[in-house]
Design a protein around this motif. Structure first.
Motif, PDB file in Angstrom:
ATOM      1  N   LEU A  22       4.452   0.510  14.654  1.00  0.00           N
ATOM      2  CA  LEU A  22       3.395   1.396  14.156  1.00  0.00           C
ATOM      3  C   LEU A  22       3.138   2.521  15.139  1.00  0.00           C
ATOM      4  CD1 LEU A  22       1.234   2.034  12.034  1.00  0.00           C
ATOM      5  CD2 LEU A  22      -0.305   0.473  13.258  1.00  0.00           C
ATOM      6  N   LEU A  23       3.202   2.250  16.436  1.00  0.00           N
ATOM      7  CA  LEU A  23       2.971   3.284  17.443  1.00  0.00           C
ATOM      8  C   LEU A  23       4.079   4.335  17.452  1.00  0.00           C
ATOM      9  CD1 LEU A  23       1.612   1.108  20.380  1.00  0.00           C
ATOM     10  CD2 LEU A  23       0.311   2.692  18.943  1.00  0.00           C
ATOM     11  N   LYS A  24       5.244   4.014  16.915  1.00  0.00           N
ATOM     12  CA  LYS A  24       6.335   4.982  16.817  1.00  0.00           C
ATOM     13  C   LYS A  24       6.227   5.830  15.555  1.00  0.00           C
ATOM     14  CE  LYS A  24       9.592   2.207  19.456  1.00  0.00           C
ATOM     15  NZ  LYS A  24      10.831   1.418  19.408  1.00  0.00           N
ATOM     16  N   ASP A  25       5.400   5.399  14.593  1.00  0.00           N
ATOM     17  CA  ASP A  25       5.193   6.162  13.356  1.00  0.00           C
ATOM     18  C   ASP A  25       4.268   7.340  13.606  1.00  0.00           C
ATOM     19  OD1 ASP A  25       6.835   4.776  11.680  1.00  0.00           O
ATOM     20  OD2 ASP A  25       5.253   3.598  10.723  1.00  0.00           O
ATOM     21  N   GLN A  26       4.160   8.162  12.583  1.00  0.00           N
ATOM     22  CA  GLN A  26       3.280   9.328  12.671  1.00  0.00           C
ATOM     23  C   GLN A  26       1.819   8.910  12.566  1.00  0.00           C
ATOM     24  OE1 GLN A  26       4.440  11.762   9.385  1.00  0.00           O
ATOM     25  NE2 GLN A  26       3.563  10.416   7.849  1.00  0.00           N
ATOM     26  N   VAL A  27       0.926   9.770  13.019  1.00  0.00           N
ATOM     27  CA  VAL A  27      -0.504   9.525  12.923  1.00  0.00           C
ATOM     28  C   VAL A  27      -0.877   9.372  11.450  1.00  0.00           C
ATOM     29  CG1 VAL A  27      -2.791  10.538  13.304  1.00  0.00           C
ATOM     30  CG2 VAL A  27      -1.020  10.755  15.057  1.00  0.00           C
ATOM     31  N   GLY A  28      -1.648   8.354  11.154  1.00  0.00           N
ATOM     32  CA  GLY A  28      -2.072   8.071   9.783  1.00  0.00           C
ATOM     33  C   GLY A  28      -1.281   6.966   9.109  1.00  0.00           C
ATOM     34  N   ALA A  29      -0.161   6.555   9.696  1.00  0.00           N
ATOM     35  CA  ALA A  29       0.632   5.462   9.121  1.00  0.00           C
ATOM     36  C   ALA A  29      -0.186   4.167   9.165  1.00  0.00           C
ATOM     37  CB  ALA A  29       1.935   5.291   9.893  1.00  0.00           C
ATOM     38  N   THR A  30       0.024   3.304   8.181  1.00  0.00           N
ATOM     39  CA  THR A  30      -0.750   2.061   8.116  1.00  0.00           C
ATOM     40  C   THR A  30       0.149   0.839   7.960  1.00  0.00           C
ATOM     41  OG1 THR A  30      -1.024   2.167   5.717  1.00  0.00           O
ATOM     42  CG2 THR A  30      -2.742   3.211   7.059  1.00  0.00           C
ATOM     43  N   ARG A  31      -0.386  -0.298   8.321  1.00  0.00           N
ATOM     44  CA  ARG A  31       0.220  -1.607   8.095  1.00  0.00           C
ATOM     45  C   ARG A  31      -0.898  -2.525   7.614  1.00  0.00           C
ATOM     46  NH1 ARG A  31       3.851   1.320   9.408  1.00  0.00           N
ATOM     47  NH2 ARG A  31       5.541   0.928  10.849  1.00  0.00           N
ATOM     48  N   THR A  32      -0.578  -3.445   6.722  1.00  0.00           N
ATOM     49  CA  THR A  32      -1.569  -4.405   6.249  1.00  0.00           C
ATOM     50  C   THR A  32      -1.083  -5.827   6.489  1.00  0.00           C
ATOM     51  OG1 THR A  32      -0.682  -4.306   4.005  1.00  0.00           O
ATOM     52  CG2 THR A  32      -2.558  -2.875   4.494  1.00  0.00           C
ATOM     53  N   TYR A  33      -2.027  -6.700   6.727  1.00  0.00           N
ATOM     54  CA  TYR A  33      -1.749  -8.103   7.003  1.00  0.00           C
ATOM     55  C   TYR A  33      -2.782  -8.966   6.289  1.00  0.00           C
ATOM     56  CZ  TYR A  33       1.003  -6.296  10.894  1.00  0.00           C
ATOM     57  OH  TYR A  33       1.915  -5.628  11.655  1.00  0.00           O
ATOM     58  N   ARG A  34      -2.368 -10.165   5.896  1.00  0.00           N
ATOM     59  CA  ARG A  34      -3.296 -11.183   5.421  1.00  0.00           C
ATOM     60  C   ARG A  34      -3.570 -12.113   6.590  1.00  0.00           C
ATOM     61  NH1 ARG A  34       0.066 -11.930   0.711  1.00  0.00           N
ATOM     62  NH2 ARG A  34      -0.745 -10.579  -0.909  1.00  0.00           N
ATOM     63  N   LEU A  35      -4.834 -12.321   6.884  1.00  0.00           N
ATOM     64  CA  LEU A  35      -5.242 -13.169   7.996  1.00  0.00           C
ATOM     65  C   LEU A  35      -5.655 -14.534   7.468  1.00  0.00           C
ATOM     66  CD1 LEU A  35      -5.977 -13.336  11.053  1.00  0.00           C
ATOM     67  CD2 LEU A  35      -8.287 -12.622  10.371  1.00  0.00           C
ATOM     68  N   SER A  36      -5.139 -15.583   8.083  1.00  0.00           N
ATOM     69  CA  SER A  36      -5.483 -16.946   7.702  1.00  0.00           C
ATOM     70  C   SER A  36      -5.563 -17.788   8.979  1.00  0.00           C
ATOM     71  CB  SER A  36      -4.416 -17.500   6.760  1.00  0.00           C
ATOM     72  OG  SER A  36      -4.700 -18.824   6.442  1.00  0.00           O
ATOM     73  N   LEU A  37      -6.794 -18.201   9.327  1.00  0.00           N
ATOM     74  CA  LEU A  37      -7.007 -19.017  10.518  1.00  0.00           C
ATOM     75  C   LEU A  37      -7.634 -20.344  10.105  1.00  0.00           C
ATOM     76  CD1 LEU A  37      -8.619 -16.318  12.845  1.00  0.00           C
ATOM     77  CD2 LEU A  37      -6.255 -17.090  12.864  1.00  0.00           C
ATOM     78  N   ALA A  38      -7.031 -21.432  10.495  1.00  0.00           N
ATOM     79  CA  ALA A  38      -7.582 -22.751  10.185  1.00  0.00           C
ATOM     80  C   ALA A  38      -8.882 -22.974  10.950  1.00  0.00           C
ATOM     81  CB  ALA A  38      -6.585 -23.850  10.518  1.00  0.00           C
ATOM     82  N   ARG A  39      -8.912 -22.562  12.218  1.00  0.00           N
ATOM     83  CA  ARG A  39     -10.114 -22.708  13.037  1.00  0.00           C
ATOM     84  C   ARG A  39     -10.081 -21.727  14.187  1.00  0.00           C
ATOM     85  NH1 ARG A  39     -11.502 -27.802  14.406  1.00  0.00           N
ATOM     86  NH2 ARG A  39     -12.250 -27.280  16.449  1.00  0.00           N
ATOM     87  N   MET A  40     -11.285 -21.397  14.658  1.00  0.00           N
ATOM     88  CA  MET A  40     -11.425 -20.457  15.766  1.00  0.00           C
ATOM     89  C   MET A  40     -12.736 -20.766  16.480  1.00  0.00           C
ATOM     90  SD  MET A  40     -11.759 -16.375  15.439  1.00  0.00           S
ATOM     91  CE  MET A  40     -12.005 -15.364  16.865  1.00  0.00           C
ATOM     92  N   ALA A  41     -12.689 -20.888  17.802  1.00  0.00           N
ATOM     93  CA  ALA A  41     -13.910 -21.151  18.564  1.00  0.00           C
ATOM     94  C   ALA A  41     -14.788 -19.904  18.538  1.00  0.00           C
ATOM     95  CB  ALA A  41     -13.559 -21.523  20.000  1.00  0.00           C
ATOM     96  N   ALA A  42     -16.023 -20.068  18.049  1.00  0.00           N
ATOM     97  CA  ALA A  42     -16.958 -18.946  18.013  1.00  0.00           C
ATOM     98  C   ALA A  42     -17.778 -18.892  19.299  1.00  0.00           C
ATOM     99  CB  ALA A  42     -17.873 -19.047  16.801  1.00  0.00           C
ATOM    100  N   ASP A  43     -18.117 -20.046  19.850  1.00  0.00           N
ATOM    101  CA  ASP A  43     -18.730 -20.148  21.166  1.00  0.00           C
ATOM    102  C   ASP A  43     -18.425 -21.545  21.710  1.00  0.00           C
ATOM    103  OD1 ASP A  43     -20.588 -21.913  20.022  1.00  0.00           O
ATOM    104  OD2 ASP A  43     -22.245 -20.500  20.086  1.00  0.00           O
ATOM    105  N   ASP A  44     -19.130 -21.959  22.756  1.00  0.00           N
ATOM    106  CA  ASP A  44     -18.823 -23.245  23.390  1.00  0.00           C
ATOM    107  C   ASP A  44     -18.959 -24.435  22.453  1.00  0.00           C
ATOM    108  OD1 ASP A  44     -18.295 -21.947  25.742  1.00  0.00           O
ATOM    109  OD2 ASP A  44     -20.297 -22.275  26.580  1.00  0.00           O
ATOM    110  N   GLU A  45     -19.898 -24.358  21.505  1.00  0.00           N
ATOM    111  CA  GLU A  45     -20.166 -25.502  20.636  1.00  0.00           C
ATOM    112  C   GLU A  45     -19.808 -25.266  19.179  1.00  0.00           C
ATOM    113  OE1 GLU A  45     -24.311 -26.170  21.208  1.00  0.00           O
ATOM    114  OE2 GLU A  45     -24.067 -26.690  23.320  1.00  0.00           O
ATOM    115  N   MET A  46     -19.638 -24.028  18.781  1.00  0.00           N
ATOM    116  CA  MET A  46     -19.456 -23.708  17.370  1.00  0.00           C
ATOM    117  C   MET A  46     -18.018 -23.313  17.071  1.00  0.00           C
ATOM    118  SD  MET A  46     -21.453 -20.835  15.135  1.00  0.00           S
ATOM    119  CE  MET A  46     -22.849 -21.030  16.207  1.00  0.00           C
TER     120      MET A  46
END
Length: 191
Positions: A22-46
């Motif tokens: 993407l950094l080699k493309d011209q300004v304004g070029a886009t990429r899209t992704y689908r994000l899927s996370l089973a789990r992610m620590a939000a803080d120490d307990e959550m």
């Protein structure tokens, strides 16, 4: 990891994206992704779970703009009944990532504005990581005073053992027992 034919790529249990192409493309070029996370620590307990969303990367003159929209769920403790419940959340934000290394030459870029901790960076391997801004947005989206809803039973209540029908709030049971000791002459009275 560019999108093929307009179809979004998958980011499964990953928050880092290599943006060298993407950094080699011209300004304004886009990429899209689908994000899927089973789990992610939000803080120490959550922990946030079942996070699903969309990520759009747009090439800027000296970096990449990330637009992320995601939904998920987190387990919180109700402030009224002290029971755990599932709290859904939804986040949407934009975050700008600045280059630290030129993708074509590998030479480090001028550090103007790069030392600022509030600025997100693309690392020397041309990867950006959305984990920290996502974590912060999840925490902001959750209620400050968690409440499991209209069906909340409230705090647990106890009945006095001395035959009295007086209801005692479970959170104050220890104080009630001190008053009972004091009234029964077992303790010293203070005035």
């Amino acid at each position: 990891m560019a999108a093929d034919g307009g179809q979004p790529r998958e980011l499964k249990n990953e928050t880092a994206v290599n943006v060298a192409g993407l950094l080699k493309d011209q300004v304004g070029a886009t990429r899209t992704y689908r994000l899927s996370l089973a789990r992610m620590a939000a803080d120490d307990e959550m922990v946030a779970r079942d996070i699903h969303g969309n990520l759009r990367l747009t090439r800027l003159r000296d970096g990449v703009m990330v637009h992320l929209k995601a939904d998920g769920v987190s387990t919180l403790t109700c402030a009224r009944c002290l029971r755990q419940y599932e709290q859904p959340f939804s986040v949407e934000f934009d975050e700008e990532y600045r280059q630290t290394v030129d993708v074509r030459t590998g030479i480090g870029l001028a550090s103007e504005g790069l030392d600022d901790e509030a600025t997100s960076h693309i690392d020397e391997n041309h990867e950006l990581d959305v984990a920290e801004p996502l974590r912060q947005e999840i925490l902001i989206s959750l209620p400050m005073r968690p409440d499991c809803g209209e069906e909340c039973p409230g705090p647990d209540v106890l009945r006095n053992d001395d035959g009295d029908d007086e209801v005692i709030d479970d959170r104050l049971a220890a104080l009630a027992s001190l008053l009972a000791d004091e009234a029964g002459g077992g303790g010293t009275k203070r005035s």
